[in-house]
Design a protein around this motif. Structure first.
Motif, PDB file in Angstrom:
ATOM      1  N   VAL A 100      -0.230   0.203  -0.357  1.00  0.00           N
ATOM      2  CA  VAL A 100      -0.079  -0.594  -1.572  1.00  0.00           C
ATOM      3  C   VAL A 100       1.372  -1.040  -1.675  1.00  0.00           C
ATOM      4  N   ARG A 101       1.564  -2.312  -1.956  1.00  0.00           N
ATOM      5  CA  ARG A 101       2.922  -2.848  -2.117  1.00  0.00           C
ATOM      6  C   ARG A 101       2.998  -3.584  -3.454  1.00  0.00           C
ATOM      7  N   HIS A 102       3.798  -3.052  -4.375  1.00  0.00           N
ATOM      8  CA  HIS A 102       3.940  -3.691  -5.679  1.00  0.00           C
ATOM      9  C   HIS A 102       4.688  -5.019  -5.552  1.00  0.00           C
ATOM     10  N   LEU A 103       4.194  -6.016  -6.276  1.00  0.00           N
ATOM     11  CA  LEU A 103       4.822  -7.330  -6.321  1.00  0.00           C
ATOM     12  C   LEU A 103       5.449  -7.601  -7.682  1.00  0.00           C
ATOM     13  N   GLU A 104       4.793  -7.129  -8.751  1.00  0.00           N
ATOM     14  CA  GLU A 104       5.309  -7.301 -10.114  1.00  0.00           C
ATOM     15  C   GLU A 104       4.884  -6.105 -10.961  1.00  0.00           C
ATOM     16  N   ARG A 105       5.753  -5.730 -11.900  1.00  0.00           N
ATOM     17  CA  ARG A 105       5.411  -4.716 -12.894  1.00  0.00           C
ATOM     18  C   ARG A 105       6.032  -5.122 -14.222  1.00  0.00           C
ATOM     19  N   ASP A 106       5.218  -5.121 -15.262  1.00  0.00           N
ATOM     20  CA  ASP A 106       5.702  -5.485 -16.587  1.00  0.00           C
ATOM     21  C   ASP A 106       4.894  -4.702 -17.615  1.00  0.00           C
ATOM     22  N   GLY A 107       5.423  -3.547 -18.004  1.00  0.00           N
ATOM     23  CA  GLY A 107       4.712  -2.714 -18.963  1.00  0.00           C
ATOM     24  C   GLY A 107       3.388  -2.232 -18.402  1.00  0.00           C
ATOM     25  N   ASP A 108       2.310  -2.593 -19.079  1.00  0.00           N
ATOM     26  CA  ASP A 108       0.976  -2.176 -18.659  1.00  0.00           C
ATOM     27  C   ASP A 108       0.297  -3.200 -17.751  1.00  0.00           C
ATOM     28  N   ASN A 109       1.048  -4.189 -17.304  1.00  0.00           N
ATOM     29  CA  ASN A 109       0.519  -5.191 -16.385  1.00  0.00           C
ATOM     30  C   ASN A 109       1.217  -5.055 -15.038  1.00  0.00           C
ATOM     31  N   GLU A 110       0.454  -5.162 -13.972  1.00  0.00           N
ATOM     32  CA  GLU A 110       1.044  -5.056 -12.644  1.00  0.00           C
ATOM     33  C   GLU A 110       0.286  -5.936 -11.655  1.00  0.00           C
ATOM     34  N   ARG A 111       0.992  -6.273 -10.602  1.00  0.00           N
ATOM     35  CA  ARG A 111       0.433  -7.097  -9.533  1.00  0.00           C
ATOM     36  C   ARG A 111       0.855  -6.462  -8.218  1.00  0.00           C
ATOM     37  N   PHE A 112      -0.094  -6.282  -7.310  1.00  0.00           N
ATOM     38  CA  PHE A 112       0.228  -5.633  -6.046  1.00  0.00           C
ATOM     39  C   PHE A 112      -0.677  -6.153  -4.938  1.00  0.00           C
ATOM     40  N   ARG A 113      -0.220  -5.938  -3.705  1.00  0.00           N
ATOM     41  CA  ARG A 113      -1.026  -6.240  -2.524  1.00  0.00           C
ATOM     42  C   ARG A 113      -1.535  -4.919  -1.973  1.00  0.00           C
ATOM     43  N   LEU A 114      -2.805  -4.885  -1.641  1.00  0.00           N
ATOM     44  CA  LEU A 114      -3.437  -3.649  -1.188  1.00  0.00           C
ATOM     45  C   LEU A 114      -4.156  -3.886   0.132  1.00  0.00           C
ATOM     46  N   TRP A 115      -4.004  -2.919   1.038  1.00  0.00           N
ATOM     47  CA  TRP A 115      -4.720  -2.917   2.314  1.00  0.00           C
ATOM     48  C   TRP A 115      -5.707  -1.755   2.288  1.00  0.00           C
ATOM     49  N   ALA A 116      -6.941  -2.003   2.731  1.00  0.00           N
ATOM     50  CA  ALA A 116      -7.961  -0.953   2.690  1.00  0.00           C
ATOM     51  C   ALA A 116      -8.963  -1.164   3.810  1.00  0.00           C
ATOM     52  N   LEU A 117      -9.692  -0.099   4.117  1.00  0.00           N
ATOM     53  CA  LEU A 117     -10.801  -0.183   5.061  1.00  0.00           C
ATOM     54  C   LEU A 117     -12.073  -0.522   4.289  1.00  0.00           C
ATOM     55  N   VAL A 118     -12.732  -1.600   4.695  1.00  0.00           N
ATOM     56  CA  VAL A 118     -14.005  -2.005   4.105  1.00  0.00           C
ATOM     57  C   VAL A 118     -15.019  -2.105   5.238  1.00  0.00           C
ATOM     58  N   ASN A 119     -15.991  -1.211   5.232  1.00  0.00           N
ATOM     59  CA  ASN A 119     -16.967  -1.149   6.328  1.00  0.00           C
ATOM     60  C   ASN A 119     -16.274  -1.051   7.687  1.00  0.00           C
ATOM     61  N   GLY A 120     -15.190  -0.281   7.736  1.00  0.00           N
ATOM     62  CA  GLY A 120     -14.490  -0.047   8.991  1.00  0.00           C
ATOM     63  C   GLY A 120     -13.495  -1.111   9.384  1.00  0.00           C
ATOM     64  N   GLU A 121     -13.376  -2.186   8.609  1.00  0.00           N
ATOM     65  CA  GLU A 121     -12.438  -3.263   8.911  1.00  0.00           C
ATOM     66  C   GLU A 121     -11.265  -3.224   7.934  1.00  0.00           C
ATOM     67  N   VAL A 122     -10.065  -3.532   8.443  1.00  0.00           N
ATOM     68  CA  VAL A 122      -8.888  -3.583   7.580  1.00  0.00           C
ATOM     69  C   VAL A 122      -8.881  -4.911   6.824  1.00  0.00           C
TER      70      VAL A 122
END
Length: 327
Positions: free
Chosen positions: A42-64
């Motif tokens: 997970v890489r945060h891009l923006e944070r402002d109080g209770d709002n945030e924006r991030f880029r996330l990498w995950a495995l979905v059915n074995g694929e990145v």
């Protein structure tokens, strides 16, 4: 053009822990790679109080897969709402919400909803299968950590090691990137199997030995960002851990050298402590052991990467020996 179809899923689980404890585990997305099996980075891009924006990498059915999401945190209402900005195929859109409802007996009803659109029936089946699998795994992992009789900060912790380099950041990066050469280059690495597909996504299996002679086999997914960082998530961590993620970061210092940093985040399995370290050993002992063992291996790797970068810098200097390259 194939018509987009809308899908909705609901997954629930009763967790034997207070609602605020469970909420905080989901709210702190930086811990996800060591808690939730599908999450890689997970890489945060923006944070402002209770709002945030991030880029996330995950495995979905074995694929990145990776995507950028926005979340709205509501600690009073104990909800976390999320929406992907630009979903990756086959998803055309994706959003949902976590809810944490306190129960009279002190437990928490956790609800995880998803709404998503995909084109066609076949893609819909694939997407639904992936969402169902990941949701069930995430709820199970959430319960596994939250229900333990230990403070979360005692179970999940991070540490770093830092080393100044006399050579270029790109050369040190290249040393870590070429993990397939580590058995010949690093004393604590016995074997590495490395596969890279697609470029920048590495699947690595490795046998290592710690300073006390203990042998470990791990399997990791590594995400490579050329010349700057390599982040990883261990799919098969050592027996002492629920999860282990980390990063190698390389930053030029503006004076011809660079700084290399090794970061680790781990989630300790308390039940494994006596099995791995011996009867009577505590969670504090496990934390100290992990800091020493993982840190020692990281510092060894950083030291060899620094020597590699320094040798290349010397080779490029006037009158230096022939340059052998970094690859």
């Amino acid at each position: 053009m194939t018509e987009l179809r809308e899908h909705h899923t609901l997954h629930t689980r009763v967790v034997a822990a207070p609602a605020d404890t469970v909420y905080q585990l989901v709210a702190d997305v930086t811990r996800w790679p060591v808690i939730f099996e599908p999450t890689l980075h997970v890489r945060h891009l923006e944070r402002d109080g209770d709002n945030e924006r991030f880029r996330l990498w995950a495995l979905v059915n074995g694929e990145v897969k990776d995507w950028t999401s926005r979340r709205v945190l509501d600690p009073e209402g104990r909800t976390v709402s999320f929406r992907q900005e630009h979903s990756r195929p086959p998803f055309a859109s994706m959003g949902g919400q976590w809810r944490f409802a306190p129960q009279r007996d002190g437990r928490t009803m956790v609800s995880l909803t998803h709404d998503f659109t995909v084109p066609g029936q076949e893609a819909g089946a694939w997407a639904t299968e992936g969402v169902n699998r990941n949701s069930e795994r995430e709820l199970a992992a959430l319960a596994r950590i939250a229900e333990l009789p230990h403070a979360i900060d005692d179970l999940v912790f991070s540490f770093t090691d830092r080393l100044e380099l006399s050579g270029a950041a790109a050369d040190a990066y290249a040393f870590v990137d070429r993990a397939d050469a580590w058995p010949e280059r690093l004393p604590h690495v016995r074997r590495v199997r490395l596969r890279e597909d697609p470029p920048g996504v590495q699947d690595m299996e490795m046998d290592t030995v710690t300073a006390d002679g203990s042998a470990h086999t791990t399997r990791s997914v590594r995400l490579c960002f050329p010349d700057s960082s390599i982040v990883y998530k261990q799919l098969v961590p050592p027996a002492l851990l629920f999860g282990h993620s980390g990063a190698w970061e390389f930053t030029p210092d503006g004076a011809g050298g660079a700084v290399a940093v090794a970061r680790h985040t781990v989630a300790v399995d308390p039940a494994a402590v006596p099995k791995v370290l011996g009867e009577g050993r505590t969670l504090a002992d496990a934390r100290a052991y992990l800091r020493a063992a993982l840190g020692a291996n990281s510092r060894t790797t950083l030291g060899h990467a620094a020597a590699h970068a320094g040798a290349n810098a010397s080779a490029l200097a006037p009158g230096g020996p022939p340059h052998e390259g970094t690859r």
